[in-house]
Write a protein that holds these residues in place. Structure first.
Motif, PDB file in Angstrom:
ATOM      1  N   LEU A 118      48.420  79.775  54.052  1.00 30.00           N
ATOM      2  CA  LEU A 118      47.935  78.614  53.127  1.00 30.00           C
ATOM      3  C   LEU A 118      47.390  79.196  51.955  1.00 30.00           C
ATOM      4  CD1 LEU A 118      46.114  76.496  55.961  1.00 30.00           C
ATOM      5  CD2 LEU A 118      48.248  75.938  54.637  1.00 30.00           C
TER       6      LEU A 118
ATOM      7  N   LEU B 186      49.260  78.129  48.809  1.00 31.91           N
ATOM      8  CA  LEU B 186      49.266  76.665  48.309  1.00 31.91           C
ATOM      9  C   LEU B 186      47.811  76.535  47.946  1.00 31.91           C
ATOM     10  CD1 LEU B 186      50.401  73.981  48.626  1.00 31.91           C
ATOM     11  CD2 LEU B 186      49.735  73.895  50.763  1.00 31.91           C
ATOM     12  N   LEU B 187      46.851  77.041  48.417  1.00 36.66           N
ATOM     13  CA  LEU B 187      45.464  76.700  48.296  1.00 36.66           C
ATOM     14  C   LEU B 187      45.247  77.228  46.733  1.00 36.66           C
ATOM     15  CD1 LEU B 187      42.544  75.728  48.533  1.00 36.66           C
ATOM     16  CD2 LEU B 187      42.153  77.747  49.754  1.00 36.66           C
TER      17      LEU B 187
ATOM     18  N   GLU C  22      47.009  74.492  44.312  1.00 36.49           N
ATOM     19  CA  GLU C  22      46.298  73.476  44.371  1.00 36.49           C
ATOM     20  C   GLU C  22      44.805  73.441  43.587  1.00 36.49           C
ATOM     21  OE1 GLU C  22      47.363  70.218  45.691  1.00 36.49           O
ATOM     22  OE2 GLU C  22      49.180  71.094  45.675  1.00 36.49           O
TER      23      GLU C  22
ATOM     24  N   ASP D  68      49.060  69.228  60.473  1.00 35.14           N
ATOM     25  CA  ASP D  68      49.973  69.569  59.335  1.00 35.14           C
ATOM     26  C   ASP D  68      49.040  70.119  58.433  1.00 35.14           C
ATOM     27  OD1 ASP D  68      51.858  69.264  56.972  1.00 35.14           O
ATOM     28  OD2 ASP D  68      51.183  67.200  56.672  1.00 35.14           O
TER      29      ASP D  68
ATOM     30  N   SER E 168      49.618  72.305  55.815  1.00 29.59           N
ATOM     31  CA  SER E 168      49.564  72.063  54.191  1.00 29.59           C
ATOM     32  C   SER E 168      49.268  70.656  53.801  1.00 29.59           C
ATOM     33  CB  SER E 168      50.948  72.298  53.871  1.00 29.59           C
ATOM     34  OG  SER E 168      52.171  71.417  54.555  1.00 29.59           O
TER      35      SER E 168
ATOM     36  N   LEU F 158      45.502  70.903  53.843  1.00 32.94           N
ATOM     37  CA  LEU F 158      45.017  71.410  52.817  1.00 32.94           C
ATOM     38  C   LEU F 158      45.011  70.684  51.554  1.00 32.94           C
ATOM     39  CD1 LEU F 158      44.679  75.014  52.210  1.00 32.94           C
ATOM     40  CD2 LEU F 158      46.138  73.980  50.500  1.00 32.94           C
ATOM     41  N   ARG F 159      45.867  70.108  50.978  1.00 34.10           N
ATOM     42  CA  ARG F 159      46.178  69.361  49.866  1.00 34.10           C
ATOM     43  C   ARG F 159      45.196  68.240  49.846  1.00 34.10           C
ATOM     44  NH1 ARG F 159      51.906  69.933  50.968  1.00 34.10           N
ATOM     45  NH2 ARG F 159      52.616  71.283  49.606  1.00 34.10           N
TER      46      ARG F 159
END
Length: 171
Positions: free
Chosen positions: A9, A12-13, A16, A51, A53, A56-57
């Motif tokens: 993650l 992606l973090l 974002e 889920d 991702s 996290l979003r």
């Protein structure tokens, strides 16, 4: 399991948080740390999200909204009690009230737990040090200053609330 999830993650973090930070008025590192904290709390109570991702979003956007709300509510302290004329600056009553407010704030800061007194003293310093300088002085990471500051301000708010509430007339 947790290490694999964090490693998966992390990119992606970072992306974002970097995308949401400018609009929220927060530093990307503060958003990242708040989301990591949320994830750790979730892992302790509910386990990993189905889920990751998507979770996290949503978490980043939620933290960004919280930061925007907080920023909108906060007013700069320096403009709170600006005198209208030069004569007011030397008014003994105003000077006494200002000194009493500063004394109450310093006393409340001294009563804070843990590292909070040193952190708040650094933040209230007239030299206006940067986060990097404060982190170096306190021996903690720069990314943890935002959440630590939030916790300390929450404690300070709770300490000062009874004093502020007692001074104002109710009803």
């Amino acid at each position: 399991m947790t290490d694999d999830l964090v490693a998966a993650l992390r990119p992606l973090l970072i992306a974002e948080a970097s995308a949401e930070a400018p609009a929220s008025g927060a530093e990307p590192g503060d958003l990242e740390q708040a989301v990591w904290l949320r994830l750790l709390e979730r892992l302790d109570s509910e386990g990993p999200p189905p889920d990751p991702s998507g979770w996290l979003r949503r978490a980043v956007r939620s933290e960004a909204r919280r930061s925007r709300r907080t920023t909108r509510r906060e007013l700069p302290y320096e403009h709170e009690h600006e005198p209208a004329a030069d004569a007011d600056r030397h008014d003994p009553e105003r000077l006494a009230l200002t000194a009493a407010r500063h004394r109450a704030l310093r006393d409340a800061v001294r009563r804070l737990p843990g590292r909070c007194p040193r952190l708040m003293a650094a933040l209230l310093s007239p030299e206006d040090p940067t986060y990097r300088e404060i982190a170096g002085e306190l021996g903690i990471s720069q990314g943890s200053l935002g959440p630590e500051r939030s916790r300390c301000l929450g404690c300070l708010r709770r300490l000062l609330t009874p004093e502020v509430a007692a001074r104002s007339a109710r009803g």
